[in-house]
Design a protein around this motif. Structure first.
Motif, PDB file in Angstrom:
ATOM      1  N   ILE A 145      84.236 -19.990   7.064  1.00 31.60           N
ATOM      2  CA  ILE A 145      83.012 -20.694   6.726  1.00 31.60           C
ATOM      3  C   ILE A 145      81.953 -20.079   6.841  1.00 31.60           C
ATOM      4  N   ALA A 146      81.936 -19.760   8.169  1.00 33.70           N
ATOM      5  CA  ALA A 146      80.381 -19.327   8.977  1.00 33.70           C
ATOM      6  C   ALA A 146      79.949 -18.193   8.756  1.00 33.70           C
ATOM      7  N   GLU A 147      81.183 -17.744   7.552  1.00 30.19           N
ATOM      8  CA  GLU A 147      80.358 -16.386   6.693  1.00 30.19           C
ATOM      9  C   GLU A 147      79.789 -16.432   5.555  1.00 30.19           C
ATOM     10  N   LEU A 148      79.872 -17.424   5.107  1.00 31.21           N
ATOM     11  CA  LEU A 148      79.188 -17.733   4.261  1.00 31.21           C
ATOM     12  C   LEU A 148      77.735 -18.286   4.293  1.00 31.21           C
ATOM     13  N   THR A 149      76.711 -18.233   2.921  1.00 28.36           N
ATOM     14  CA  THR A 149      75.548 -18.019   3.548  1.00 28.36           C
ATOM     15  C   THR A 149      74.772 -19.621   3.483  1.00 28.36           C
ATOM     16  N   PRO A 150      74.559 -20.428   4.092  1.00 24.33           N
ATOM     17  CA  PRO A 150      74.252 -21.369   4.105  1.00 24.33           C
ATOM     18  C   PRO A 150      74.224 -22.424   2.619  1.00 24.33           C
ATOM     19  N   GLU A 151      73.618 -21.558   1.952  1.00 27.55           N
ATOM     20  CA  GLU A 151      73.852 -22.371   0.282  1.00 27.55           C
ATOM     21  C   GLU A 151      75.233 -22.703  -0.199  1.00 27.55           C
ATOM     22  N   GLN A 152      75.853 -21.179   0.056  1.00 26.15           N
ATOM     23  CA  GLN A 152      77.154 -21.530  -0.177  1.00 26.15           C
ATOM     24  C   GLN A 152      77.797 -22.856   0.555  1.00 26.15           C
ATOM     25  N   ARG A 153      77.068 -22.599   1.937  1.00 31.45           N
ATOM     26  CA  ARG A 153      78.364 -23.715   2.792  1.00 31.45           C
ATOM     27  C   ARG A 153      78.002 -24.972   1.405  1.00 31.45           C
ATOM     28  N   ARG A 154      76.978 -25.406   1.666  1.00 29.65           N
ATOM     29  CA  ARG A 154      75.898 -26.272   1.037  1.00 29.65           C
ATOM     30  C   ARG A 154      77.153 -27.009  -0.454  1.00 29.65           C
ATOM     31  N   THR A 155      77.408 -25.900  -1.310  1.00 28.94           N
ATOM     32  CA  THR A 155      78.032 -26.115  -2.389  1.00 28.94           C
ATOM     33  C   THR A 155      79.587 -26.330  -1.664  1.00 28.94           C
ATOM     34  N   VAL A 156      79.796 -25.612  -1.057  1.00 24.23           N
ATOM     35  CA  VAL A 156      81.295 -26.426  -0.738  1.00 24.23           C
ATOM     36  C   VAL A 156      81.835 -27.055  -0.005  1.00 24.23           C
TER      37      VAL A 156
END
Length: 183
Positions: free
Chosen positions: A156-167
């Motif tokens: 999860i930490a490897e995702l961008t902030p936008e990707q984390r928001r989507t997930v």
């Protein structure tokens, strides 16, 4: 579409509405392009693989620690409470696990006999007991379940902030959907 396993038993596909709901009674797919449908099925397949891997990891941890699912849930709660310096009483444990006092007593007796927990006098209320995980069990849990959680965090930490928001939005919507179904 259907694969054969080495034992020649057919693989049953559980998440493809084209196979399981061809009349589209539950899952309308006609408004999706073939590419959109494939994309949805790809997400569903990834979820299935993750749930299966989680199940296998949980079972492996249970075998390693020689515990059942409810015992492992109890240990997770106790370890988290201990890490947060929160005293865990039997009644609080019952509330966290959603089980009766009698079931909690049996569970704690079983964990204590197995050398996983100890009961101690409550630090602030001598009429009450607190339950603590033994150091040996804490180490075993860190080596199994703890490492698994750390790997998830890393992904999860490897995702961008936008990707984390989507997930996060996706899982929030999935949880809301499951909560509606539970009613």
């Amino acid at each position: 579409m259907r694969k054969m396993t080495p034992s020649s038993a057919p693989t049953v596909v559980m998440h493809d509405p084209r196979l399981n709901d061809p009349e589209q009674e539950l899952v309308p797919t006609s408004d999706l392009t073939p590419g959109e449908l494939e994309s949805v099925l790809e997400v569903l397949e990834a979820m299935r693989r993750w749930r299966e891997a989680e199940r296998e990891n949980n079972e492996a941890s249970q075998r390693y620690m020689r515990l059942g699912a409810s015992d492992m849930r109890a240990l997770r709660v106790l370890i988290a409470a201990g890490n947060q310096k929160l005293p865990m009483t039997p009644s609080a444990m019952a509330g966290h696990l959603g089980i009766s006092s009698a079931s909690t007593t049996k569970l704690l007796d079983r964990l204590e006999r197995g050398g996983h927990v100890v009961r101690r006098a409550h630090p602030d209320d001598r009429r009450s007991l607190v339950i603590e995980v033994t150091e040996e069990t804490r180490r075993a849990a860190r080596a199994t379940v703890g490492r698994e959680h750390a790997r998830r965090f890393d992904v999860i930490a490897e995702l961008t902030p936008e990707q984390r928001r989507t997930v996060a939005d996706f899982f929030g919507a999935m949880a809301a959907s499951a909560e509606r179904d539970a009613v």
